[in-house]
Design a protein around this motif. Structure first.
Motif, mmCIF file in Angstrom:
data_model
loop_
_atom_site.group_PDB
_atom_site.id
_atom_site.type_symbol
_atom_site.label_atom_id
_atom_site.label_comp_id
_atom_site.label_asym_id
_atom_site.label_seq_id
_atom_site.Cartn_x
_atom_site.Cartn_y
_atom_site.Cartn_z
ATOM 1 N N LEU B 238 -53.451 3.363 -27.698
ATOM 2 C CA LEU B 238 -52.540 3.396 -28.840
ATOM 3 C C LEU B 238 -51.331 4.291 -28.542
ATOM 4 O O LEU B 238 -50.212 3.813 -28.459
ATOM 5 C CB LEU B 238 -53.297 3.895 -30.077
ATOM 6 N N ALA B 239 -51.549 5.574 -28.384
ATOM 7 C CA ALA B 239 -50.447 6.505 -28.073
ATOM 8 C C ALA B 239 -51.017 7.836 -27.643
ATOM 9 O O ALA B 239 -52.085 8.232 -28.116
ATOM 10 C CB ALA B 239 -49.554 6.696 -29.276
ATOM 11 N N GLU B 241 -49.067 10.646 -27.911
ATOM 12 C CA GLU B 241 -48.451 11.614 -28.826
ATOM 13 C C GLU B 241 -49.310 11.722 -30.089
ATOM 14 O O GLU B 241 -49.665 10.717 -30.713
ATOM 15 C CB GLU B 241 -47.038 11.139 -29.174
ATOM 16 N N MET B 243 -49.157 12.700 -33.369
ATOM 17 C CA MET B 243 -48.916 12.162 -34.701
ATOM 18 C C MET B 243 -48.600 10.657 -34.670
ATOM 19 O O MET B 243 -48.830 9.963 -35.659
ATOM 20 C CB MET B 243 -47.801 12.947 -35.404
ATOM 21 N N ALA B 244 -48.126 10.171 -33.519
ATOM 22 C CA ALA B 244 -47.964 8.723 -33.378
ATOM 23 C C ALA B 244 -49.347 8.072 -33.394
ATOM 24 O O ALA B 244 -49.561 7.036 -34.034
ATOM 25 C CB ALA B 244 -47.233 8.399 -32.085
ATOM 26 N N TYR B 245 -50.279 8.721 -32.721
ATOM 27 C CA TYR B 245 -51.676 8.249 -32.699
ATOM 28 C C TYR B 245 -52.249 8.238 -34.123
ATOM 29 O O TYR B 245 -52.876 7.257 -34.547
ATOM 30 C CB TYR B 245 -52.474 9.186 -31.790
ATOM 31 N N ALA B 247 -50.563 8.134 -36.968
ATOM 32 C CA ALA B 247 -49.882 7.116 -37.778
ATOM 33 C C ALA B 247 -50.433 5.730 -37.456
ATOM 34 O O ALA B 247 -50.674 4.918 -38.365
ATOM 35 C CB ALA B 247 -48.373 7.155 -37.510
ATOM 36 N N GLY B 248 -50.679 5.482 -36.169
ATOM 37 C CA GLY B 248 -51.222 4.186 -35.751
ATOM 38 C C GLY B 248 -52.599 3.944 -36.342
ATOM 39 O O GLY B 248 -52.891 2.853 -36.858
ATOM 40 N N ASP B 250 -53.900 5.419 -38.998
ATOM 41 C CA ASP B 250 -53.742 5.258 -40.456
ATOM 42 C C ASP B 250 -53.382 3.817 -40.796
ATOM 43 O O ASP B 250 -53.902 3.234 -41.750
ATOM 44 C CB ASP B 250 -52.655 6.193 -40.977
ATOM 45 N N GLY B 251 -52.469 3.246 -40.008
ATOM 46 C CA GLY B 251 -52.066 1.858 -40.229
ATOM 47 C C GLY B 251 -53.246 0.911 -40.068
ATOM 48 O O GLY B 251 -53.457 0.015 -40.892
ATOM 49 N N ILE B 252 -54.056 1.137 -39.021
ATOM 50 C CA ILE B 252 -55.237 0.275 -38.791
ATOM 51 C C ILE B 252 -56.215 0.408 -39.957
ATOM 52 O O ILE B 252 -56.756 -0.577 -40.457
ATOM 53 C CB ILE B 252 -55.927 0.658 -37.455
ATOM 54 N N THR B 254 -55.651 1.175 -43.052
ATOM 55 C CA THR B 254 -55.207 0.561 -44.308
ATOM 56 C C THR B 254 -55.038 -0.953 -44.194
ATOM 57 O O THR B 254 -55.198 -1.660 -45.181
ATOM 58 C CB THR B 254 -53.869 1.190 -44.771
ATOM 59 N N ARG B 255 -54.745 -1.442 -43.007
ATOM 60 C CA ARG B 255 -54.560 -2.901 -42.856
ATOM 61 C C ARG B 255 -55.887 -3.620 -42.603
ATOM 62 O O ARG B 255 -56.181 -4.639 -43.194
ATOM 63 C CB ARG B 255 -53.580 -3.189 -41.720
ATOM 64 N N ALA B 269 -54.652 18.715 -35.170
ATOM 65 C CA ALA B 269 -54.102 18.735 -36.535
ATOM 66 C C ALA B 269 -54.164 17.381 -37.233
ATOM 67 O O ALA B 269 -54.044 17.310 -38.454
ATOM 68 C CB ALA B 269 -52.659 19.227 -36.491
ATOM 69 N N THR B 277 -57.249 9.523 -45.015
ATOM 70 C CA THR B 277 -56.899 8.102 -45.128
ATOM 71 C C THR B 277 -58.168 7.258 -45.148
ATOM 72 O O THR B 277 -58.303 6.331 -45.959
ATOM 73 C CB THR B 277 -55.999 7.671 -43.953
#
Lengths: 213, 361
Positions: B238-239, B241, B243-245, B247-248, B250-252, B254-255, B269, B277
């Motif tokens: 995924l990533a 980084e 917070m990019a990880y 965010a990714g 979190d997206g998974i 919720t979707r 953190a 989430t």
């Protein structure tokens, strides 16, 4: 009000708001920001490794300066790519084993020193440790509490017996100590997160909108 | 000559007993120079250190303030050096006699870390002993761990709901013990998802962990006779980084709306972002980490949390591998030794003048 004219601050602020919109619900703005974030992060990672690690540490010394010793890490690194060739994909286990073996060797002595020897040193009851709390007469009390706490917590993480009888009592005391520690860590970390939020609000309201200084 | 005469006139006393020796217990490349302070130490600026290499002229290599009587000089191993120390007061210098010749070299053993060596041999020996017995077939008891009992229910729930299971290994690298333990648990979870034909999603933050996770999931599907059910796209990078990880994932969450989230491995953190989430989507959450600062967040936002070493024990308990069971048993005995050492050291520390803390430097 003195709104910023810097386009980068505008981009950063709009993306920040798009990410924060997740607090309401998942939405197209968040989704767009999420994908941009992931793309940029991975793009940056590849560029970073290429320019800061592969080129200066491996490719230039090996192919331009002729440092032939670097053929060893180069070959080990190449073995990672065998994963894409099913017939020899098992070779990927070699670099992983080397990597894990190296780091295990590095970390075991460091862990024993930092997490066992030093903790024992700070827990042993001696007059020197009583004074190290800088709590006057209370130093003795705190030292004894920590001593009991460490022993009871150790018993909680003892897996060879069921938590019954004496171990049942000590492990219950131990988990109370653990939870007190978690409570303190929770409060401390929440404070740090609030300061991050304040920093973000300062950016949005100050750097972007110019509402605050 | 003029300077020496001036020194003699104003009476600037040079340092005496200059001694140079190879720094003990180091990796080489350093010589320690020691001297007895000048009797004029209170009134001077400090000391210049001069070095002669292989009998050549003395050259200044360093300066140190007054009231200090030693200096660590970076050297080249195998080269012979001699040192002189000069008292410095404004423009005046007063030189000591040269030291004996010295050469630096690397030490084979760091004597200051012998206690760590002893602990390594002791704990390592215990672990090897129990691994040997576990491999011989001896039954090693490990108590039940609450979070693990929930794995079957969690997989079953996802199957009934027709929803996927999300397994997050965190930000750890492959050498982190939490990541290794998490990979063992992933293997067992993957076996169950293969048996129940439940979709498994494994996003990764580290390329090497991703490679290993992919192999483990594939192997688990093969072991239970369902290699056809293995989806290579279920394990992906995924990533890196942080917070990019987050965010990714979190997206998974919720979707895809997974019925169960496993947050097992090393986290920083992003732990609360993920756990909150996941809780908001109504998923059952099983977490486990040895990152002390993140455990409070998992305890508050997840249904089950494997705390610290419970995570390591869980991977042994669930996989029943002799190697891991023996290691956990060995660690248990190590804890008994540590507790005994604590009590004995405290008794000695309280009842005698023996400097017991020196053993734990």
């Amino acid at each position: 009000m003195n709104i910023s004219t810097d386009p980068w601050i505008w981009i950063s602020s709009i993306l920040s708001l798009a990410i924060l919109s997740f607090l309401y619900r998942e939405n197209p703005f968040f989704r767009a920001a999420e994908h941009i974030f992931l793309g940029v992060a991975n793009g940056y990672l590849v560029t970073f490794y290429w320019h800061r690690i592969l080129m200066p540490i491996l490719f230039r010394p090996l192919f331009q300066q002729g440092d032939l010793l670097l053929i060893i890490p180069f070959t080990i690194g190449i073995l990672y790519l065998t994963r894409f060739i099913p017939r020899i994909s098992w070779l990927v286990r070699i670099p992983i084993a080397i990597y894990m073996g190296y780091w295990t060797g590095v970390l075991i002595p460091a862990t024993i020193q930092a997490q066992i020897i030093k903790q024992v040193q700070g827990t042993v009851l001696t007059s020197a440790n009583f004074q190290s709390w800088n709590a006057g007469a209370w130093g003795i009390v705190w030292s004894v509490i920590v001593f009991i706490g460490v022993l009871c917590t150790l018993s909680y993480f003892y897996f060879s017996r069921e938590h019954k009888g004496v171990i049942g009592v000590t492990s219950r005391v131990g988990i109370v100590f653990v939870m007190i520690g978690f409570g303190a860590a929770f409060g401390y970390t929440v404070m740090a997160r609030i300061s991050l939020l304040i920093g973000k609000l300062q950016f949005l309201l100050g750097d972007w909108l110019g509402l605050i200084r | 000559m003029i300077l020496i005469l001036l020194c003699a006139l104003v009476g600037l006393a040079p340092p005496t007993d200059v001694r140079a020796y190879d720094t003990p217990s180091d990796g080489g490349g350093e010589v320690v120079v020691e001297w007895r302070l000048s009797t004029d130490d209170e009134t001077i600026d400090g000391y210049d250190i001069y070095r002669s290499e292989n009998g050549a002229d003395f050259v200044k290599v360093g300066f140190i303030g007054k009231n200090r009587s030693s200096y660590g000089d970076r050297t080249e191993d195998g080269v012979t050096y001699q040192y002189k120390v000069a008292v410095v007061s404004d423009t005046l210098r007063s030189f000591s006699q040269p030291s004996a010749e010295v050469a630096s070299s690397a030490s084979w053993i760091n004597v200051a870390k012998l206690n760590i060596y002893v602990a390594m041999i002791l704990f390592g020996g215990l672990i090897l002993y129990f691994i040997y017995h576990a491999r011989k077939g001896k039954k090693l008891f490990i108590r039940k761990i609450a979070g693990l009992q929930a794995i079957d229910d969690a997989v079953g729930r996802a199957t009934e709901m027709g929803k996927p299971i999300l397994y997050t290994l965190g930000l750890g690298y492959i050498e982190d013990i939490a990541t290794i333990a998490s990979l063992n648990i992933l293997g067992e979870v993957a076996k169950k998802t293969a048996q129940y034909d439940t979709k498994l999603i494994v996003p990764n933050a580290d390329p090497i962990v991703y490679t290993v996770a992919r192999e483990i999931v594939k192997e688990s599907y093969t072991k239970v006779g369902r290699p056809d059910a293995y989806d290579p796209d279920s394990v992906f990078f995924l990533a890196r980084e942080q917070m990019a990880y987050a965010a990714g994932i979190d997206g998974i969450m919720t979707r895809e709306r997974p019925a169960t989230n496993f947050l097992v491995g090393y986290f920083a953190a992003e732990s609360l972002v993920l756990a909150e989430t996941g809780a908001a989507t109504g998923a059952i959450q099983i977490a486990g980490t040895d990152a002390l600062a993140q455990l409070p967040f998992f305890v508050t936002a997840c249904d089950y949390t494997l705390i610290g070493e419970e995570l390591y024990a869980a991977s042994a308990y669930i996989s029943k591998r002799p190697l891991l069971l023996g290691a956990i048993k060995g660690e248990d005995w190590a804890k008994v030794i540590i507790a005994t050492a604590l009590i004995l050291a405290s008794v000695i520390g309280l009842l005698s003048r023996f400097p017991i803390l020196n053993l734990f430097q």
